[in-house]
Structure formats: C-alpha cells, structure tokens
Design an enzyme around this catalytic site. Sequence first.
Site, PDB file in Angstrom:
ATOM      1  N   LYS A  56       0.940  -1.201  -0.386  1.00  0.00           N
ATOM      2  CA  LYS A  56      -0.075   0.342   0.076  1.00  0.00           C
ATOM      3  C   LYS A  56       1.304   0.988  -0.182  1.00  0.00           C
ATOM      4  O   LYS A  56       2.531   1.243   0.639  1.00  0.00           O
ATOM      5  CB  LYS A  56      -0.776  -0.382   0.838  1.00  0.00           C
ATOM      6  CG  LYS A  56      -0.974   0.327   2.045  1.00  0.00           C
ATOM      7  CD  LYS A  56       0.003   1.703   3.272  1.00  0.00           C
ATOM      8  CE  LYS A  56       0.808   1.542   4.261  1.00  0.00           C
ATOM      9  NZ  LYS A  56       1.492   2.303   4.859  1.00  0.00           N
ATOM     10  N   ASP A  81      -3.011  -2.189  10.163  1.00  0.00           N
ATOM     11  CA  ASP A  81      -3.042  -1.747   8.514  1.00  0.00           C
ATOM     12  C   ASP A  81      -4.027  -3.259   7.966  1.00  0.00           C
ATOM     13  O   ASP A  81      -4.314  -3.063   6.898  1.00  0.00           O
ATOM     14  CB  ASP A  81      -1.469  -1.823   8.555  1.00  0.00           C
ATOM     15  CG  ASP A  81      -0.723  -1.071   8.186  1.00  0.00           C
ATOM     16  OD1 ASP A  81      -1.973   0.265   8.804  1.00  0.00           O
ATOM     17  OD2 ASP A  81      -0.063  -0.114   8.273  1.00  0.00           O
TER      18      ASP A  81
END
Length: 320
Positions: A34, A156
Amino acid sequence: MPDERPAMGDERPMPGGGERSFPAGSVEAVAPAKVNLALLVGPRRPDGFHEIASLMVPVTLADVVRARRIPSGLTVESPVAPGEENLAARAVRELERAAGRSLPVHLSIEKHVPHGAGLAGGSSDAAAALRAVDRLYELDLAPAALYEAALAVGSDVPFFLWPGPQLVMGRGNVLRPVRLPGSLHLVLAVPDLALATPSVYAWRDADVEVGLREFAGRADGLRTALDSVRGPADLAALVENDLEAHVVARHPAVGEVRDLLLAHGALAAAMSGSGSAVFGLFEGDDRAATGAAALRASSLGAGLRVTVVGDLRPLDEGEA
C-alpha cells in the site's frame, strides 16, 4: 461487530479473484503493498495507538502467500520473520479463534515488498493468509469475523481485506471506499534503510504535540477534499505525510529522494507511511518511467530500489 468497525460494515463486498485454488489442497493469495497518498497523524489514543486519517491505495507491487493443508500445526516459510513471529501466523491463530477449531496449515510467503519501508508488506501478508486459509478450509466466515481477526493482528491489516483506495481513520479500523479518477502512475523508491513504525511515531510525539481538535479539523478537510478530486493535479494537492519531517530530520536521505522525484517530474512526492519508502505521483506511464530512469541514474540511485507501480481498483470500478 463492536463499535469500532469499517464505515460500510458488512455491506462492503470481499474481494474476488484474489485467491487461486490448486488441486493438492492449497490456495494462493496476492498480498499487495500500500501507499499512503496522504497521512495525517493525530494524538495518541488511550489504547496507545494514534488517531490517523489516511488516503491509502493498494499497488501492483505484491507478495504472494501460499497456504497448504498439513496434518497438524502451523509453519511459516518466509525470508522475513519466519515461524510464529510472522504476522501471517498471528492471522491464522486469530482465524482459528474465530472458527473455533484448529486449522493446520503451512504458509509460504514469496516476498517482493521491502520490509520496514512503510508499505505494509507484513500486514498485507496477514490479510492474504486470512483470505487464503478461510478459502482453504471452506470456512466462509462473514466479513465481520474476518475484519475482527484482521484488526486483532494489526492496524493496517483490515485495509487489505477489501479492494481499492480507501480513506482510513481511527487507528486504521474505520474504512471508507474512495473513487479516484483515472489510474495512478507511481514511482516507488526504497532506500537501504528499514524503519520501525513504533520508533517513527515516537519521534513525532517527541517533536510535536498535536491536539485532537486540530487533528479533527484537518481530517474533515481531507474527507471534503477527496470529494472534489477530478484529476492528477487535485490528487497531488492532497499528498502529505505528517511523519515525514521527523524521519527526514534523522535520516536526511529520505528527503533527498523526495526532492529528486520532484526534480524529475513528479506532480507530488512524499514518504509512504512510517517510511523509508518514498513515492512520486506522475502524470502518465511515460513520465513515470522517465522519472524512474533519472532516479536510478542519479547519485543516490545505487542505494535505491526503484519500481514503477500502478494502483489496484475493484473489478467493477471503471475509470471516473
């Protein structure tokens, strides 16, 4: 679900096509990195985490997680944190708790996402392990159960359970899908420097004091601005990272990489997450390739891993 949940709860579909089954009782899942196009950091919460507001996008740089049934136990084969210390192993343990049964599995992780770079490779591997083992054992757990297991592993991890860009808030537990115009063209530059996320947040806490009211106002501003993004220039205006200055103060090379990306045509550039990776946002593939080549040829190029990547979108989302 508890009070802390994704903004869309169970209404959000789980990703399709991310896992592949093989004849001999195994499943393969892709674990994308990401990039935080924007990362605003607020005060420390009572639970020890920090409030954040972040525009996060999954990108085409990815690990591969393979899950295979075994008679008993849990093994993890990985060049980074093998065995029970791997976040993917923790994910399996949380999945066992959710399923109420043992799930003997061997996980093999093919690493491509650099460790300690702010790209959440370990968290993505954990989410991929959740999806793969859920499918391997045909558990068909509800999205809410997978979300709870993911959040128990790390802040996350829930992001990677669903496809596409998301506005991530709370400590990473509140997720809102975001539609971005067109495709993103990014250059990732990773120095030979691994940073520990707790250390980076501690540097910020030592350097500045942030009030909740100030942070909430900025977070609201990011939410509002996202509704007005029409093209690359609008998106570039949102690029920022509250952790970057504190890393650059201690590791100036990170700032030098950012400045080189800007000098070679990036519309915007910033550190991703807690670093040390830096990304540049470019207008088109050709410009991204040119910028990457210039970075590799620069005085810093020998110490960088430079990759051109795109973003990943849900299969049913066309270009806006």
